[in-house]
Write a protein that holds these residues in place. Structure first.
Motif, PDB file in Angstrom:
ATOM      1  N   GLY A  54      -5.071 -14.123  -7.709  1.00  0.00           N
ATOM      2  CA  GLY A  54      -4.254 -12.951  -7.427  1.00  0.00           C
ATOM      3  C   GLY A  54      -2.874 -13.291  -6.932  1.00  0.00           C
ATOM      4  N   GLY A  55      -2.711 -14.469  -6.349  1.00  0.00           N
ATOM      5  CA  GLY A  55      -1.374 -14.893  -5.953  1.00  0.00           C
ATOM      6  C   GLY A  55      -1.042 -14.627  -4.515  1.00  0.00           C
ATOM      7  N   ASP A  56      -1.510 -13.491  -3.913  1.00  0.00           N
ATOM      8  CA  ASP A  56      -1.113 -13.153  -2.562  1.00  0.00           C
ATOM      9  C   ASP A  56      -2.174 -13.499  -1.535  1.00  0.00           C
ATOM     10  OD1 ASP A  56       1.323 -12.103  -3.337  1.00  0.00           O
ATOM     11  OD2 ASP A  56       0.480 -10.129  -3.757  1.00  0.00           O
ATOM     12  N   GLY A  57      -3.367 -13.918  -1.971  1.00  0.00           N
ATOM     13  CA  GLY A  57      -4.452 -14.171  -1.037  1.00  0.00           C
ATOM     14  C   GLY A  57      -4.059 -15.194   0.012  1.00  0.00           C
ATOM     15  N   GLY A  58      -4.406 -14.901   1.251  1.00  0.00           N
ATOM     16  CA  GLY A  58      -4.162 -15.825   2.337  1.00  0.00           C
ATOM     17  C   GLY A  58      -2.841 -15.635   3.039  1.00  0.00           C
ATOM     18  N   SER A  59      -1.990 -14.741   2.573  1.00  0.00           N
ATOM     19  CA  SER A  59      -0.690 -14.534   3.211  1.00  0.00           C
ATOM     20  C   SER A  59      -0.675 -13.223   3.976  1.00  0.00           C
ATOM     21  CB  SER A  59       0.429 -14.518   2.166  1.00  0.00           C
ATOM     22  OG  SER A  59       1.652 -14.130   2.773  1.00  0.00           O
ATOM     23  N   LYS A  60      -0.349 -13.297   5.277  1.00  0.00           N
ATOM     24  CA  LYS A  60      -0.300 -12.080   6.086  1.00  0.00           C
ATOM     25  C   LYS A  60       0.872 -11.182   5.693  1.00  0.00           C
ATOM     26  CE  LYS A  60       2.216 -14.476   9.763  1.00  0.00           C
ATOM     27  NZ  LYS A  60       2.192 -14.902  11.172  1.00  0.00           N
ATOM     28  N   ASP A  61       1.823 -11.732   4.971  1.00  0.00           N
ATOM     29  CA  ASP A  61       2.980 -10.946   4.556  1.00  0.00           C
ATOM     30  C   ASP A  61       2.871 -10.440   3.125  1.00  0.00           C
ATOM     31  OD1 ASP A  61       4.318 -11.335   7.015  1.00  0.00           O
ATOM     32  OD2 ASP A  61       4.897 -13.349   6.367  1.00  0.00           O
ATOM     33  N   ALA A  62       1.698 -10.613   2.500  1.00  0.00           N
ATOM     34  CA  ALA A  62       1.522 -10.179   1.114  1.00  0.00           C
ATOM     35  C   ALA A  62       1.733  -8.680   0.995  1.00  0.00           C
ATOM     36  CB  ALA A  62       0.116 -10.549   0.632  1.00  0.00           C
ATOM     37  N   ALA A  63       2.346  -8.271  -0.096  1.00  0.00           N
ATOM     38  CA  ALA A  63       2.597  -6.850  -0.311  1.00  0.00           C
ATOM     39  C   ALA A  63       1.282  -6.098  -0.483  1.00  0.00           C
ATOM     40  CB  ALA A  63       3.460  -6.671  -1.548  1.00  0.00           C
ATOM     41  N   VAL A  64       1.221  -4.896   0.090  1.00  0.00           N
ATOM     42  CA  VAL A  64       0.036  -4.060  -0.023  1.00  0.00           C
ATOM     43  C   VAL A  64       0.180  -3.167  -1.254  1.00  0.00           C
ATOM     44  CG1 VAL A  64      -1.319  -2.269   1.081  1.00  0.00           C
ATOM     45  CG2 VAL A  64      -0.294  -4.087   2.467  1.00  0.00           C
ATOM     46  N   LYS A  65      -0.799  -3.236  -2.125  1.00  0.00           N
ATOM     47  CA  LYS A  65      -0.769  -2.441  -3.346  1.00  0.00           C
ATOM     48  C   LYS A  65      -1.913  -1.433  -3.310  1.00  0.00           C
ATOM     49  CE  LYS A  65       1.135  -6.375  -5.895  1.00  0.00           C
ATOM     50  NZ  LYS A  65       0.918  -7.339  -7.003  1.00  0.00           N
ATOM     51  N   ASP A  66      -1.628  -0.271  -2.772  1.00  0.00           N
ATOM     52  CA  ASP A  66      -2.647   0.782  -2.683  1.00  0.00           C
ATOM     53  C   ASP A  66      -1.936   2.128  -2.607  1.00  0.00           C
ATOM     54  OD1 ASP A  66      -4.793   2.404  -2.293  1.00  0.00           O
ATOM     55  OD2 ASP A  66      -5.641   1.294  -0.616  1.00  0.00           O
ATOM     56  N   PRO A  67      -1.564   2.686  -3.747  1.00  0.00           N
ATOM     57  CA  PRO A  67      -0.782   3.918  -3.765  1.00  0.00           C
ATOM     58  C   PRO A  67      -1.541   5.144  -3.261  1.00  0.00           C
ATOM     59  CG  PRO A  67      -1.527   3.365  -5.976  1.00  0.00           C
ATOM     60  CD  PRO A  67      -1.853   2.193  -5.116  1.00  0.00           C
ATOM     61  N   LEU A  68      -2.862   5.070  -3.128  1.00  0.00           N
ATOM     62  CA  LEU A  68      -3.645   6.239  -2.710  1.00  0.00           C
ATOM     63  C   LEU A  68      -3.605   6.466  -1.207  1.00  0.00           C
ATOM     64  CD1 LEU A  68      -6.802   5.927  -4.991  1.00  0.00           C
ATOM     65  CD2 LEU A  68      -4.682   7.186  -5.405  1.00  0.00           C
ATOM     66  N   ALA A  69      -3.313   5.437  -0.439  1.00  0.00           N
ATOM     67  CA  ALA A  69      -3.331   5.562   1.019  1.00  0.00           C
ATOM     68  C   ALA A  69      -1.963   5.987   1.543  1.00  0.00           C
ATOM     69  CB  ALA A  69      -3.736   4.234   1.639  1.00  0.00           C
ATOM     70  N   ALA A  70      -1.978   6.823   2.582  1.00  0.00           N
ATOM     71  CA  ALA A  70      -0.734   7.292   3.185  1.00  0.00           C
ATOM     72  C   ALA A  70      -0.289   6.331   4.271  1.00  0.00           C
ATOM     73  CB  ALA A  70      -0.940   8.687   3.776  1.00  0.00           C
ATOM     74  N   LYS A  71       0.946   5.833   4.170  1.00  0.00           N
ATOM     75  CA  LYS A  71       1.451   4.944   5.208  1.00  0.00           C
ATOM     76  C   LYS A  71       1.526   5.686   6.533  1.00  0.00           C
ATOM     77  CE  LYS A  71       3.901   1.334   2.743  1.00  0.00           C
ATOM     78  NZ  LYS A  71       5.085   0.455   2.749  1.00  0.00           N
ATOM     79  N   CYS A 422     -11.659  -5.410  -3.665  1.00  0.00           N
ATOM     80  CA  CYS A 422     -11.312  -4.039  -3.313  1.00  0.00           C
ATOM     81  C   CYS A 422      -9.976  -3.627  -3.941  1.00  0.00           C
ATOM     82  CB  CYS A 422     -11.239  -3.898  -1.792  1.00  0.00           C
ATOM     83  SG  CYS A 422     -10.972  -2.216  -1.227  1.00  0.00           S
ATOM     84  N   LYS A 423      -9.990  -2.555  -4.746  1.00  0.00           N
ATOM     85  CA  LYS A 423      -8.777  -2.066  -5.394  1.00  0.00           C
ATOM     86  C   LYS A 423      -7.945  -1.172  -4.473  1.00  0.00           C
ATOM     87  CE  LYS A 423     -10.830  -2.182 -10.029  1.00  0.00           C
ATOM     88  NZ  LYS A 423     -11.216  -1.382 -11.227  1.00  0.00           N
ATOM     89  N   ASN A 424      -8.575  -0.686  -3.408  1.00  0.00           N
ATOM     90  CA  ASN A 424      -7.877   0.204  -2.470  1.00  0.00           C
ATOM     91  C   ASN A 424      -8.049  -0.319  -1.045  1.00  0.00           C
ATOM     92  OD1 ASN A 424      -9.206   2.396  -4.702  1.00  0.00           O
ATOM     93  ND2 ASN A 424      -6.999   2.515  -4.316  1.00  0.00           N
ATOM     94  N   PRO A 425      -7.467  -1.479  -0.748  1.00  0.00           N
ATOM     95  CA  PRO A 425      -7.672  -2.079   0.579  1.00  0.00           C
ATOM     96  C   PRO A 425      -7.128  -1.237   1.725  1.00  0.00           C
ATOM     97  CG  PRO A 425      -5.937  -3.227  -0.623  1.00  0.00           C
ATOM     98  CD  PRO A 425      -6.595  -2.311  -1.600  1.00  0.00           C
TER      99      PRO A 425
END
Length: 604
Positions: A54-71, A422-425
């Motif tokens: 996936g490329g981002d695993g293990g990084s605390k600064d990885a971008a969150v990709k979950d458009p269904l959740a409200a920030k 998980c597609k919606n973390p």
């Protein structure tokens, strides 16, 4: 509240003990779970290889990709029905908007639990789905230690869920699976999408650091259970107060006074039946004696006996003070004051002694709480257990007392991890976050509002003497299928726990247990700097310490019983030297060194 006690029922699977080796975990739990029962990167290859892509695993600064959740989390409005005491720190009741507009389904692995019953049909499960709009596809695995075997098989096959909940992943496993990309770093998800978790981090300043692995990532949502009396539970000694009063004796404050009391229990017929049937002191094999008696000589937190001395990790079981504690216990045994069965009998056998029909025969016992040695009947104001009171940490030869106190037990991790599947973390994290809201906590713990519990009224007093927040209704726990049996997540702060209504007409053991613990041990507690905090062992360290701790624990406990029972002479210098040589040959120095390195990696 009633029986979440002897073990303060942990949200984790398996024996209810503190979660990390530095905090007294059971040896079986430690060794079998240290690195996932031997599951290495090689065994877990298919899943870990897929995760790493996936490329981002293990990084605390990885971008969150979950458009269904409200920030920022769902819209939250305080519940005005709840009254809090001044200075209250803990969960707050609120009304929350749905997490998502369109229903989202998460696949969650959980342990089987009798109190929960069918997770899908459980009353709280249905209430929580209705209030979050998140549907759960529950996958249930066997409870207890067998759960991890099933989980390991799932990981190895690549068939992992979105979330593991209440599977007791140790800090070592979180670090291992996180670094390999299986567990999602939660730092940014928590920062951007939660409400209640950030409240926990504000209320408990150490929490975030304790949950952060040595690679800088948080891999588990917190579980908070700030239980005051649990902090000293593994050393509590109980004594039958009516016998003290009948014999005209005061509560013992020193080793000498305690010995004198036990002699009087044995020789002066305190139950008045004309028989020498009194048992001065008895315990069970699961209630260690060393945690109480060694505290008159040294700080001894119990298995695996790790402590900090000026920032250096050490053990207690090879010190001269340990030998002095063995001498004292042997002295009690030789006089017939300490029952031999204490080292071999199960808890139910001890309870038969405590529940002896007719005249009481048990004088003193080293157990977690009253229910460990007697029938706990809250409905009977004259129940026998109410007459047993806590013996304070006893003054040793130099007048000092070293009461153990678990400073790190309030906040633990491992109960909720999100996987790369998980597609919606962010939705998963918000679903976890909502479990820290006060009404959700109450419903998951006591069932429906106004049936299993209610909010306290103005003027009602809690356990700590302040305004109460809540009270149970009727007998706790609620029927199976109506609550989560102390599973899921929770935010039970100290103020929340002590905010339970203390009803003098319907007294439970919570108030006296708090009072006894505060009076007998809190004043004598050791400094926080002497307790080894939770550690994050790497894969190699965890494997090594798992083997070492099992070997050492078996031998130390076996040796303790032999010295106390006189099978080995504690006054024989040769016998003591042989003991010291054996524990060193078994790897004490290596055990200490590994934990020292892990401590420095995390806290230096």
């Amino acid at each position: 509240m009633a029986a979440d006690e002897k073990a303060e029922a942990s949200p984790m699977v398996g024996p209810t003990v503190a979660p990390e080796p530095g905090q007294g975990s059971s040896r079986r739990q430690f060794v079998t779970r240290a690195v996932g029962v031997g599951l290495t990167a090689t065994a877990a290859g298919p899943m870990l290889a897929a995760c790493s892509s996936g490329g981002d695993g293990g990084s605390k600064d990885a971008a969150v990709k979950d458009p269904l959740a409200a920030k920022g989390g769902p819209k939250t409005t305080p519940n005005s029905d709840v009254i809090y005491p001044d200075g209250y720190v803990g969960p707050r009741a609120s009304k929350k908007a749905l997490l998502v507009k369109e229903k989202v389904t998460l696949r969650v692995v959980v342990p089987q639990n009798v109190s929960v019953g069918d997770w899908a049909k459980n009353d709280f499960s249905k209430w929580y789905e209705k209030n979050t709009n998140v549907s759960i596809k529950w996958q249930v695995v066997a409870g207890g230690d067998d759960a991890m075997t099933k989980v390991n098989a799932m990981i190895a096959s690549g068939d992992v869920p979105d979330v593991f909940m209440n599977i007791n992943f140790t800090n070592a496993q979180q670090l291992l699976y996180g670094s390999q990309g299986l567990f999602v770093p939660l730092n940014k998800l928590i920062d951007e999408y939660t409400v209640e978790t950030k409240r926990i981090f504000k209320d408990y300043p150490d929490a975030k650091n304790l949950l952060t692995a040595t690679d800088g990532n948080i891999y588990s949502m917190p579980y908070v259970n700030d239980c005051f009396h649990c902090n000293c539970g593994n050393q509590r000694m109980w004594i039958y107060k009516p016998w003290l009063e009948k014999l005209g004796m005061e509560m013992p404050q020193s080793l000498e006074e305690f010995e004198a009391v036990l002699k009087a229990f044995k020789d002066r017929d305190p139950n008045g039946n004309g028989k020498r049937d009194e048992v001065p002191l008895m315990s069970s094999k699961d209630d260690a004696l060393d945690t109480f008696f060694m505290s008159s000589f040294m700080y001894n937190p119990g298995e695996p006996w790790l402590v900090l001395n000026n920032g250096k990790v050490d053990v207690t079981f090879n010190k001269p003070e340990w030998r002095e504690g063995l001498r004292y216990m042997n002295k009690l045994y030789k006089q017939g004051l300490l029952a031999r069965q204490s080292f071999t009998q199960e808890g139910d056998q001890l309870r038969r002694v405590g529940d002896h029909k007719g005249d009481p025969i048990l004088g003193a016992t080293r157990t977690w709480y009253w229910g460990s040695f007697a029938t706990l009947n809250d409905d009977d104001p004259k129940a026998r257990w109410r007459d047993y009171v806590a013996v304070p940490t006893l003054k040793g030869p130099d007048g000092k007392r070293f009461a153990t106190w678990n400073y790190y037990g309030a906040v633990t991790g491992g109960a909720f991890v999100v996987t790369k599947a998980c597609k919606n973390p962010a939705v998963a994290v918000q679903w976890a976050d909502g479990q820290y809201e006060l009404e959700a906590i109450m419903r998951s713990y006591s069932g429906d509002l106004d049936k299993g519990w209610r909010w306290a009224k103005k003027g009602e007093v809690g356990i700590n003497g302040k305004q109460a927040v809540w009270t149970t209704l009727g007998t706790w726990p609620p029927p199976d299928g109506q609550w989560w049996g102390q599973l899921g997540l929770g935010y039970r702060s100290n103020d929340y726990r002590l905010g339970e209504l203390a009803d003098p007409k319907n007294p439970t053991f919570e108030k006296p247990l708090y009072e006894e613990s505060k009076e007998a041990y809190y004043s004598y507690k050791v400094d926080k700097e002497t307790q080894l905090p939770p550690l994050y062992l790497d894969e190699e360290q965890a494997a090594q310490t798992g083997e070492l701790s099992l070997t050492l624990a078996n031998y130390v406990k076996q040796s303790l019983s032999k010295f106390v029972l006189g099978q080995w002479d504690v006054d024989d210098d040769t016998a003591w030297k042989n003991y010291l040589t054996t524990v060193e040959r078994m790897g004490t120095s290596q055990f200490v060194d590994i934990n020292q390195k892990a401590y420095e990696a995390k806290y230096k």
